[in-house]
Design a protein around this motif. Structure first.
Motif, PDB file in Angstrom:
ATOM      1  N   ALA A  19     -30.276  -8.682  32.154  1.00  0.00           N
ATOM      2  CA  ALA A  19     -31.603  -8.859  32.117  1.00  0.00           C
ATOM      3  C   ALA A  19     -32.086  -8.275  30.877  1.00  0.00           C
ATOM      4  O   ALA A  19     -32.996  -8.853  30.107  1.00  0.00           O
ATOM      5  N   GLU A 214     -35.226  -6.542  35.981  1.00  0.00           N
ATOM      6  CA  GLU A 214     -36.051  -6.769  34.639  1.00  0.00           C
ATOM      7  C   GLU A 214     -37.084  -5.432  34.354  1.00  0.00           C
ATOM      8  O   GLU A 214     -37.471  -5.460  33.339  1.00  0.00           O
ATOM      9  N   ALA A 290     -27.887 -11.489  37.148  1.00  0.00           N
ATOM     10  CA  ALA A 290     -28.525 -10.167  37.103  1.00  0.00           C
ATOM     11  C   ALA A 290     -28.992  -9.522  38.353  1.00  0.00           C
ATOM     12  O   ALA A 290     -28.949  -8.114  38.339  1.00  0.00           O
TER      13      ALA A 290
END
Length: 337
Positions: A19, A214, A290
């Motif tokens: 990410a 994220e 991710a």
């Protein structure tokens, strides 16, 4: 760090590293992707290019100091310099300490701690002559607060914390333009819980609350751009854990002794051998990406992350607020007289 810089991310084939690589690519950066797993690296490189960045894939075991030095040189030969180095690669074992073999404990330490040391040394070799650059150590609330079943990982994160503080003091003493900072993360929804070596009866899971990778990536990018801060806390759970540990560590010991085993397990089979000795996306493996399997319960944002990034701004607001309150109090007092 200006837009379009040269970034190195270790552990870039999955999870937070994956990410983070995408987040830097979205800023037009050249991103060198370091990890062992070639499938994950190639997939990460594709994502970097789609996000608007340039990608360089370097398959390397961060526990090998010479290989990390060679990787850094390859980045410089390709892109001309290194502006930011993000140490993120790690491994772990989910098991009581007495069920972790000496070789396993050593391997976790070599990857998770010495991998950061070797990465930092390689970065400094190229940054110090230029007197510029930022090294971001991706840490954890567990760098301050150990929990059961993760003694090797917690020990390594504690070691990184001490190492980074020592290095930071040395750079300040030398008045160097090179910066180092640390980002302390909460539990994150990454694939590690599907590939980590585990000897627990259930399937490994993060301790709630869980955040999306994220969220961590945004914090890492911010830390790289504002490297003068010594560290950033991500997630309210990180702040609560660190503050509670500072105030009442003994009570936290007892709480984790009761709750720390069950909160790290789900129903299901443990991962078994995991990726301790070889990459999870080996010849018979797959690209994990991710995200882990906890999307349904994971948070996409963290107010604590915003507060950590904007601490000086909030301090100014609080100062002005206190000044206004004091002025009103004095006015009321004068009116009474």
């Amino acid at each position: 760090m200006k837009r379009g810089g040269v970034i190195v991310v270790t552990g870039a084939s999955g999870g937070v590293g994956r990410a983070t690589a995408r987040a830097f690519a979205a800023r037009g950066c050249k991103v060198a992707l370091l990890a062992r797993g070639r499938k994950g690296l190639q997939a990460a490189a594709d994502e970097v290019r789609r996000a608007g960045g340039e990608a360089l894939v370097v398959a390397v075991d961060v526990a090998d100091a010479q290989a990390v030095d060679a990787a850094a040189q390859q980045v410089v030969d390709t892109f001309g310099r290194i502006d930011v180095w993000v140490n993120n690669a790690f491994s772990g074992v989910f098991a009581p300490f007495t069920e972790i073999s000496p070789d396993e404990f050593r391997r976790v330490t070599e990857v998770t701690y010495l991998g950061y040391v070797f990465g930092t040394r390689a970065a400094l070799r190229h940054m110090l002559p230029r007197d510029r650059g930022t090294i971001v150590q991706v840490g954890s609330a567990l760098a301050y607060r150990g929990i059961p079943l993760q003694s090797a990982y917690c020990g390594a994160k504690h070691a990184i914390q001490g190492f980074n503080e020592s290095l930071r003091c040395e750079l300040l003493h030398a008045r160097s333009g090179v910066r180092t900072t640390m980002v302390q993360l909460p539990a994150v929804n990454t694939p590690q819980f599907d590939w980590v070596l585990s000897r627990m009866p259930g399937q490994a899971r993060p301790v709630a609350p869980v955040y999306q990778p994220e969220v961590a990536a945004r914090a890492v990018v911010h830390a790289a751009r504002h490297g003068r801060r010594r560290e950033y806390w991500v997630g309210a759970s990180t702040a609560a854990t660190l503050l509670a540990n500072a105030v009442a560590p003994g009570l936290l010991d007892r709480y984790l002794a009761r709750a720390g085993f069950g909160s790290q397990q789900d129903e299901g089979e443990p991962a078994g051998r995991g990726n301790l000795w070889s990459p999870a996306d080996g010849p018979q493996g797959r690209d994990f990406g991710a995200h882990g399997r906890f999307d349904d319960e994971s948070h996409d944002d963290s107010p604590q992350n915003w507060l950590s990034r904007n601490r000086s701004r909030m301090g100014a607001v609080l100062t002005v607020g206190a000044g206004v309150a004091a002025a009103r109090g004095l006015a009321r007092l004068a009116a009474r007289r």
